[in-house]
Scaffold this motif. Structure first.
Motif, mmCIF file in Angstrom:
data_model
loop_
_atom_site.group_PDB
_atom_site.id
_atom_site.type_symbol
_atom_site.label_atom_id
_atom_site.label_comp_id
_atom_site.label_asym_id
_atom_site.label_seq_id
_atom_site.Cartn_x
_atom_site.Cartn_y
_atom_site.Cartn_z
ATOM 1 N N ASP A 1 42.563 13.695 -18.307
ATOM 2 C CA ASP A 1 42.200 13.727 -16.886
ATOM 3 C C ASP A 1 40.691 13.760 -16.698
ATOM 4 O O ASP A 1 40.138 13.041 -15.857
ATOM 5 C CB ASP A 1 42.849 14.925 -16.183
ATOM 6 C CG ASP A 1 42.476 16.256 -16.836
ATOM 7 O OD1 ASP A 1 42.439 16.337 -18.082
ATOM 8 O OD2 ASP A 1 42.204 17.224 -16.093
ATOM 9 N N LYS A 2 39.993 14.566 -17.509
ATOM 10 C CA LYS A 2 38.539 14.688 -17.364
ATOM 11 C C LYS A 2 37.848 13.368 -17.694
ATOM 12 O O LYS A 2 36.994 12.907 -16.946
ATOM 13 C CB LYS A 2 38.018 15.806 -18.270
ATOM 14 C CG LYS A 2 36.513 15.902 -18.308
ATOM 15 C CD LYS A 2 36.018 17.272 -18.760
ATOM 16 C CE LYS A 2 35.762 17.394 -20.221
ATOM 17 N NZ LYS A 2 34.990 18.615 -20.566
ATOM 18 N N ASP B 1 38.391 10.791 -14.983
ATOM 19 C CA ASP B 1 37.601 11.063 -13.780
ATOM 20 C C ASP B 1 36.140 10.674 -13.988
ATOM 21 O O ASP B 1 35.491 10.126 -13.092
ATOM 22 C CB ASP B 1 37.706 12.540 -13.378
ATOM 23 C CG ASP B 1 38.948 12.813 -12.540
ATOM 24 O OD1 ASP B 1 39.715 11.861 -12.271
ATOM 25 O OD2 ASP B 1 39.158 13.981 -12.149
ATOM 26 N N VAL B 2 35.613 10.981 -15.157
ATOM 27 C CA VAL B 2 34.242 10.572 -15.487
ATOM 28 C C VAL B 2 34.125 9.043 -15.386
ATOM 29 O O VAL B 2 33.190 8.502 -14.789
ATOM 30 C CB VAL B 2 33.863 11.067 -16.904
ATOM 31 C CG1 VAL B 2 32.661 10.320 -17.469
ATOM 32 C CG2 VAL B 2 33.584 12.567 -16.866
ATOM 33 N N ALA C 1 35.946 7.075 -13.623
ATOM 34 C CA ALA C 1 36.105 6.625 -12.233
ATOM 35 C C ALA C 1 34.768 6.615 -11.506
ATOM 36 O O ALA C 1 34.482 5.709 -10.711
ATOM 37 C CB ALA C 1 37.107 7.519 -11.500
ATOM 38 N N VAL C 2 33.929 7.599 -11.800
ATOM 39 C CA VAL C 2 32.619 7.631 -11.142
ATOM 40 C C VAL C 2 31.750 6.478 -11.657
ATOM 41 O O VAL C 2 31.082 5.791 -10.885
ATOM 42 C CB VAL C 2 31.903 8.975 -11.370
ATOM 43 C CG1 VAL C 2 30.690 9.074 -10.459
ATOM 44 C CG2 VAL C 2 32.836 10.151 -11.158
#
Lengths: 320, 320
Positions: B272-273, B276-277, B279-280
């Protein structure tokens, strides 16, 4: 009395622990002593932490440092702020016995003392060689990490680097940057052109049950760098409530003039994730408006439909 | 035989579970059925999962879907790929008893059947009102989420949106986007101008002990969108080894022509982390060169000095 810079320090501390100290005095409340406070407490040593400044953990705003202090207190660590050691007293074997702490009448008993009062770049060799230092006090280097002496490169804690938010030269003493710099210097030495772009001073540390992390600039740092900072601080669930409360507090800083995100600090569950997300947004120079709509992943064990990072960005928007 | 679209479906499934079914047949291997496979297995129900395509979990490349399949198998879930249901057989009470599955001679016994074969935007009302649909089949909207009928807005699974990597209109059926769109539509209705920028199709799901996540484009999707994709797949520790192995596998896709990151998929600890990284980075249109040096946080419980995300980016660089 130990400092904590390298492996031989660690081995010396480990053998000192075999003498089963009862009371530890930790001088300075930086990352290393935060980890030591946890390790020593878990071994049953009573820990007192001294911090010269009015809040612990340099690199956090006071509002966030207070949360870390509460976590330490919850686990029995005594934190004394605005105090420093005047002198140490030893016993006949030459071991430390107590310390005279500013503002405290009685000497403070201590069987072991750990000193973590900051890092200064080791520039002795460079200065002796006539290599230029930068404004931060570390060795000045080009983007390719070449020093003022052609074909001599510097990497790691001794080398200056660029802060990607403030655009100021900084002495960043973190292993993450040192590793990347080592690689870049090595590539250039091997004639593979490579550049090191800079740092955000991102770090994370575990303090008992809480993750504590930061990236970019704090409100205090942003002001010192000439920004007009706006701060928003929120607490939200890091995952679905029915899986067990796991609150995380985020403090986000933005620039009023440009609407750019400047930094994020986090304490609690998944602080590491939210700060890593922020680090990417900072590297991209993202505005809060865009950061507030990031398409982050959601499933109950990992987040909420509005991830705490997005909640913080939306809170910032209300002040911008 | 249940579908899984709303709360009444969930309540109906829950009361069906009170009849203590022994064997569940899950038709389709999407996010909802992945979660159901775990839930039902934990209740002691024997689960068989059918997937029409040659790999499970649409939205992952086959190489990553195989890891999810292995996790399901490790927990006793039978996965049959390239198979579909021809017909169901009921018992005299009208309840399902078995299914005739393509390529299997004997009927497959099943006390409960869950059907998760994709989502289609609900556009009946819009079509009846003469509102235009987009290329994706969902309702066409402006950046402010206004439909072709002035002052009528659309948000959620029925509304079309922009994929921020492919720049194509897509029907994104995820609650994260729906929530943000609802807010944007509401603001515009209240005459506070707001725009919804688009999505990356980011999602995360827990499958037993593994987090499974993705964002952006898979290699297959990237090729279909006209990119020249390069893929790198790595496995690295999500935290320090002495805290217990927690491997995570990352598959990262980049565009050979522009060197832009196109997407990341992850299976394992902290998937998940890392997603998310990513995605940015995708939202910022970041090149792999920059993503490979991101200043992410490191401490032993949370990462390695080179975070698995950085390892994946450096692996990609070798192919670019």
């Amino acid at each position: 009395i130990f400092s904590l810079a390298n492996l031989s320090d660690a081995l010396a501390i480990r053998s000192a622990l075999e003498r089963r100290p009862q009371r530890a005095l930790l001088v300075g409340a930086g990352l290393v002593n935060l980890e030591m406070a946890e390790s020593l407490s878990r071994r049953g040593v009573a820990v007192t932490m001294l911090e010269k400044c009015d809040h612990i953990v340099p690199g956090l705003d006071p509002e966030m440092a207070d949360l870390v202090e509460a976590e330490l207190a919850r686990h029995g660590v005594a934190v004394w702020k605005g105090r420093s050691v005047r002198t140490f007293f030893g016993n006949p074997d030459g071991r430390v016995q107590s310390a005279w702490v500013s503002g405290i009448a009685e000497p403070v008993a201590a069987d072991i003392v750990l000193v973590d009062i900051g890092v200064r770049p080791e520039t002795g060799l460079a200065r002796a060689a006539g290599i230029a230092l930068g404004r931060s006090g570390a060795i000045a280097v080009s983007e390719r990490l070449e020093t003022s002496a052609p074909s001599i490169y510097a990497a790691g804690n001794c080398a200056e680097t660029l802060h990607l938010v403030s655009n100021q030269p900084v002495a960043n003493a973190l292993g993450t940057a040192a590793n990347k710099q080592g690689r870049v210097a090595g590539e250039n030495l091997a004639r593979v052109p490579a550049v090191f772009r800079g740092v955000l001073n991102t770090w994370v540390v575990r303090v008992f049950d809480a993750a504590v992390a930061r990236t970019g600039l704090t409100e205090q740092e942003a002001r010192a760098c000439g920004f007009l900072p706006v701060a928003a601080q929120i607490t939200a669930g890091a995952r679905a409530r029915y899986l067990g409360e796991e609150p995380v507090t985020l403090r986000a800083i933005a620039d009023r003039a440009s609407r750019r995100l400047l930094g994020v600090q986090a304490v609690g569950g998944g602080a590491d994730k939210r700060v890593d997300v922020a680090a990417v947004a900072l590297t991209a120079g993202m505005k809060v408006d865009e950061a507030a709509q990031l398409d982050l992943g959601y499933a109950p064990p990992y987040s909420q439909v509005w991830d705490p990072f997005l909640v913080a960005m939306n809170a910032l928007l209300r002040y911008l």
